[in-house]
Design an enzyme around this catalytic site. Structure first.
Site, mmCIF file in Angstrom:
data_model
loop_
_atom_site.group_PDB
_atom_site.id
_atom_site.type_symbol
_atom_site.label_atom_id
_atom_site.label_comp_id
_atom_site.label_asym_id
_atom_site.label_seq_id
_atom_site.Cartn_x
_atom_site.Cartn_y
_atom_site.Cartn_z
ATOM 1 N N CYS A 12 8.262 -0.894 2.142
ATOM 2 C CA CYS A 12 8.609 -0.765 0.737
ATOM 3 C C CYS A 12 9.202 -2.097 0.309
ATOM 4 C CB CYS A 12 9.584 0.393 0.538
ATOM 5 S SG CYS A 12 9.565 0.985 -1.168
ATOM 6 N N CYS A 88 5.614 2.286 -1.611
ATOM 7 C CA CYS A 88 5.936 2.013 -3.011
ATOM 8 C C CYS A 88 4.858 1.105 -3.575
ATOM 9 C CB CYS A 88 7.329 1.418 -3.172
ATOM 10 S SG CYS A 88 7.550 -0.228 -2.522
ATOM 11 N N CYS A 96 0.933 -9.275 1.983
ATOM 12 C CA CYS A 96 1.649 -8.973 3.221
ATOM 13 C C CYS A 96 1.416 -10.075 4.245
ATOM 14 C CB CYS A 96 1.156 -7.655 3.826
ATOM 15 S SG CYS A 96 1.504 -6.221 2.822
#
Length: 152
Positions: A12, A88, A96
């Protein structure tokens, strides 16, 4: 993959609520075959006390959690992940790190209980609601297995 330990990273933004609840639930419901970790793209530095309150209330361990960066899990000596779950919408849309082993990725969006306003009891009710939502998804995930995580 189903005979060995299945490592899951729950992501998240702040790593203070949803990702911690997901980590706890996967570890609790995984029957010793699933091991979860959690992290955030922009960790708050502390786990939301209401997350810990809900975990304790549900009989799950409420100690040992910390808000940490997802960068810890991109390091060469980090555990190899089989599955990365974003919980989320913000984290799902962020770039990422490259995860060692190139794990499967899936998004399971939940409302942010940390954004709830009102009395302690009203905010706690929101954490309980989101906990139940995450629990339902985690139960389905474990039933399906990591190969079919996108169907959970």
């Amino acid at each position: 993959m189903t005979d060995s330990m299945i490592n899951v990273l729950v992501l998240c933004t702040g790593n203070s609520a949803r990702s911690v609840l997901g980590e706890a639930l996967i570890n609790h419901l995984g029957g010793g075959r699933w091991r979860a970790f959690s992290a955030g793209s922009n960790p708050t530095g502390k786990v939301n006390p209401l997350s810990l309150e809900v975990l304790a209330e549900k009989g799950l361990p409420a100690e040992g959690y910390r808000s940490k960066s997802w960068g810890e899990f991109a390091l060469p000596d980090a555990p190899k992940m089989d599955l990365v779950i974003t919980v989320c919408d913000n984290a799902a849309g962020e770039v990422c790190p490259i995860w060692p082993g190139h794990p499967s990725k899936v998004h399971m969006g939940f409302p942010d209980p940390a954004a709830a306003e009102g009395s302690h009891e009203e905010r706690l009710a929101e954490f309980r609601k989101v906990y139940s939502m995450i629990e339902a998804k985690v139960r389905r995930l474990i039933e399906l297995g990591p190969e079919r995580a996108g169907e959970a």
